[in-house]
Design an enzyme around this catalytic site. Structure first.
Site, PDB file in Angstrom:
ATOM      1  N   ALA A  66       4.654   0.727  11.314  1.00  0.00           N
ATOM      2  CA  ALA A  66       5.987   1.153  11.721  1.00  0.00           C
ATOM      3  C   ALA A  66       6.584   0.109  12.650  1.00  0.00           C
ATOM      4  CB  ALA A  66       5.921   2.504  12.423  1.00  0.00           C
ATOM      5  N   GLY A 112       1.539   3.037   9.663  1.00  0.00           N
ATOM      6  CA  GLY A 112       2.441   3.687   8.722  1.00  0.00           C
ATOM      7  C   GLY A 112       2.375   3.105   7.328  1.00  0.00           C
ATOM      8  N   GLU A 115      -0.539   4.812   5.750  1.00  0.00           N
ATOM      9  CA  GLU A 115      -0.115   6.198   5.519  1.00  0.00           C
ATOM     10  C   GLU A 115       0.817   6.288   4.313  1.00  0.00           C
ATOM     11  OE1 GLU A 115      -0.023   8.494   9.689  1.00  0.00           O
ATOM     12  OE2 GLU A 115       1.020   6.568   9.757  1.00  0.00           O
ATOM     13  N   GLU A 135      -3.430   3.034  15.525  1.00  0.00           N
ATOM     14  CA  GLU A 135      -2.569   3.750  16.484  1.00  0.00           C
ATOM     15  C   GLU A 135      -3.228   4.002  17.840  1.00  0.00           C
ATOM     16  OE1 GLU A 135      -0.740   4.682  12.481  1.00  0.00           O
ATOM     17  OE2 GLU A 135      -2.760   4.425  13.295  1.00  0.00           O
TER      18      GLU A 135
END
Length: 255
Positions: A66, A112, A115, A135
């Site tokens: 992200a 992300g 994911e 993370e």
């Protein structure tokens, strides 16, 4: 539609979406998530498209994560909304789409990015791919479904190891644990992914759509009942009638 951060190409029954932010290793920001969501919704409603491939531009990165700059100063409510909106707008939409989505992981798939790949129904990777959920190094946890999808794919113990350690793993290790289906050279990745897409596109769109919904309930109390009901519902549909007729007539079905 015109997009700024993604490229959409239709190749017969296959659509190819390329995340195109090479300057940031294809990191996901708000605009990119919105554009991806719109593209998937449009393709899901396009009857000429049977399969969707998702990849990143270049050979270095699928999605490097992200875009941290966008949420660095968020508080609790803003962060919760970020995670919830992202999951509902894109990640859950991909997982529950009525058409198969294949991730062609062509480099870094971190945070992300991993994911996003896990939300897809099938994952192929290049030999240079590196995958991980870093993370906790930021004092966070995965927020786009990583803590839920990773254990389903690789088991709870390995998921805990990857999430707690934040380590990156190779494409070959990802294949060993079931995180990706196959590994190819960078040059072979897209051709092999398109080859799989072509095989899938020959089959019943309605059957595949029902299969996606049933597989997504695997391990739940509703899973077997969904399979039974979908199996029965398909008997009234044109795809089943054509498939059975083609089998009995010893010809290829025309779905």
């Amino acid at each position: 539609m015109n997009f700024e951060n993604i490229i959409l190409e239709n190749e017969g029954k296959t659509a190819l979406i390329t995340i195109n932010r090479p300057e940031s290793l294809n990191a996901l920001n708000y605009k990119t998530i919105q554009e991806l969501s719109n593209a998937f919704e449009n393709l899901n409603n396009d009857s000429s498209v049977r399969v969707i491939i998702l990849t990143g531009s270049g050979e270095r990165s699928f999605v490097a994560g992200a875009d941290i700059k966008e949420f660095a100063d968020f508080g609790t409510n803003e962060a919760e909304n970020l995670a919830r909106n992202g999951q509902q707008t894109l990640f859950n939409k991909i997982e529950n789409l009525g058409k198969p989505v294949i991730a062609a992981v062509n480099g870094f798939a971190l945070g992300g990015g991993l994911e996003l790949a896990m939300a897809c129904h099938i994952r192929y990777a290049s030999e240079n791919a590196k995958l991980g959920l870093p993370e906790v190094t930021l004092g966070l946890i995965p927020g786009y479904g990583g803590t839920q999808r990773l254990p389903q794919l690789v088991g709870k113990g390995i998921a805990n190891e990857l999430i707690f350690s934040a380590k990156m793993i190779s494409a070959e290790r990802a294949k060993e644990i079931g995180l990706v289906n196959e590994v190819f050279s960078s040059e072979e990745l897209l051709p092999k992914t398109k080859e799989l897409a072509s095989l899938i596109a020959r089959n019943s769109p309605m059957g595949i759509s029902k299969a996606i919904a049933a597989v997504n309930l695997a391990g739940t109390k509703e899973g077997f009942e969904r399979e039974i009901k979908s199996f029965g519902e398909l008997f009234e549909m044109d795809d089943k009638k054509e498939g059975v007729a083609a089998f009995l007539e010893k010809r290829k079905p025309a779905f």
